[in-house]
Design an enzyme around this catalytic site. Sequence first.
Site, PDB file in Angstrom:
ATOM      1  N   ASP A   1      -1.299   0.842  -5.473  1.00 41.09           N
ATOM      2  CA  ASP A   1      -1.316   0.725  -3.920  1.00 41.09           C
ATOM      3  C   ASP A   1      -0.137   0.504  -3.588  1.00 41.09           C
ATOM      4  OD1 ASP A   1      -1.645   0.137  -1.956  1.00 41.09           O
ATOM      5  OD2 ASP A   1      -3.746  -1.484  -2.667  1.00 41.09           O
ATOM      6  N   HIS A   2       0.237   1.750  -2.720  1.00 34.21           N
ATOM      7  CA  HIS A   2       1.845   1.841  -2.014  1.00 34.21           C
ATOM      8  C   HIS A   2       1.788   0.540  -0.918  1.00 34.21           C
ATOM      9  CE1 HIS A   2      -0.206   4.518   0.652  1.00 34.21           C
ATOM     10  NE2 HIS A   2       0.304   3.828   1.439  1.00 34.21           N
TER      11      HIS A   2
ATOM     12  N   HIS B   1      -5.674  -1.348   0.572  1.00 37.99           N
ATOM     13  CA  HIS B   1      -5.006  -1.832   0.757  1.00 37.99           C
ATOM     14  C   HIS B   1      -5.014  -3.258   2.231  1.00 37.99           C
ATOM     15  CE1 HIS B   1      -3.139   2.225   0.200  1.00 37.99           C
ATOM     16  NE2 HIS B   1      -3.724   2.423   1.379  1.00 37.99           N
TER      17      HIS B   1
END
Length: 495
Positions: free
Chosen positions: A182-183, A245
């Site tokens: 999950d950047h 996110h």
Amino acid sequence: MRKKMTSEQKALFIIFGGTGDLAQRKLYPSLFNLYKQGYLKEHFAVVGTARRPWNDERYQEIVRNSISGMEVTAKQANEFSSHFYYQAHNVNDTDHYETLRKLADELDGKYELEGNRVFYLAMSPQFFSTICQHVKTQGLVTENGYNRVVIEKPFGHDVKSATELNESINQYFPEKDVYRIDHYLGKEMIQSIPALRFSNNIFNALWNYRYIDNIQITLSEALGVEERAGYYENAGALRDMVQNHILQTVAMLTMNAPTMYTDQDIRKEKISALKALRVYDKNGVKQNFVRGQYGPGNGQVGYREENQVAPDSQTETFVAGRIFVDNMNMAGVPIYIRTGKRLTKKETRIDVVFKNAPYNIFGSEPLKQNILSFKVGPNPGMELRLNGKEVNFDQYRIQSMHLRHSHGENTQSKMPVGYEKLLYDVLQGDSASFSHWEEVYYSWRFVDAVRQAWDEEKLSQDEFQNYTCGSMGPQAAKELLKEDGNKWYFRPDEN
Ligand code: NAD
């Protein structure tokens, strides 16, 4: 204290989807940054695999192109790209894994990689399980080194599909070797949340329902759906942004203090926070969630006029919600979330709104609430709104003041881009910034309830095209806070 990687790492990266957008735009530049800093040096190699019939030269050229906008000399670009090898490969074809294994073993010997392998699945999720299976059964997993698999989002599209995917991957890779990306978790200001919360007693002491009035999370985008409509039509903002996110950010903001700042302890607390999310029934979804779709305006076309979008699409490009985490510290604190496309401004931020002082001794003018803001992007920094004394001598008046900290240009240039930090963590075996399966499970459980309620209630065309491009979403997203006597702190549409 977490251990720090200080020296060169030895590893073979096998990137499935090596010709794709993600690989070219994010992975190669991030690997290059690690190379420049000396974490990758002599003892690394990258095998890119995809369907296209490229050779090593063509692939190396693509890699050089992908880093050409960075600070790089021709010598560096050539040396770096010489570590890249290409293998045309159809992920469904067993024989191809045999070729891949031979190449991997050869490179392992050539670069002395000690059997360390990172399998990066930069491909459509439908292939995740097939790739894991073949990697294992065709002998690409080594005995002497580590074998870590990095999986891109989306991880399933609901609890059921995510569970099936997870069970399938776990047949071949244990949870400890699965790195679900999950950047957002790689972003500097998201990483800063635990530092602010747990290393300052002023925040540590106040971080609960007694002192926090509400929390506001905004992930707003100015762009529309662009070329992702094919994917987005089936996903929508809820699955695309909230499940991962936004809920990961909620977990960082509401988790209890980990015993120590280690990946195991952090994940344990994040799982507990996500498990404590209040899951709504149909009525609860109606009362606490707003969806919307961008309509034409400000010179932009509406979502339904975009390429590959159905003219009567029910896909939401905007979501706002009021979330509760029912644990001992945060119960009763509304967490307002919103995300959407074609909004006023691109910005990701978190505003933590504190309760007012119990009594205003300064007179009739109401005091403003203290607000701690994490500005995640595009200009990372922090801000704290306080009340202070206005400068004058005839009257004693209170005025707002802002303590601002923004990372200077020098620090910003040193900030790792999201993927760089995450690739660094994979090499280090640090999974704190990756989602554990249980986090994914509880996030989907929450999101599924919203999705199901929405799917059962088809809205008319008029009801759906309900915000103009360039606004901050539907009016109902403002009403949601108004019902509680609150308002969004970040209101770029009113400036
Ligand atoms: P893409 O379509 O640009 O690339 C897909 C890659 O898969 C290509 O290299 C293609 O050749 C390869 N491929 C497809 N079918 C194949 C097959 N049968 N055998 C072998 N190779 C095959 O996609 P992308 O944008 O790079 O995204 C990859 C993954 O990353 C997706 O899961 C996506 O959701 C995720 N992701 C992408 C981004 C981004 O910025 N692009 C951001 C977040 C997540």
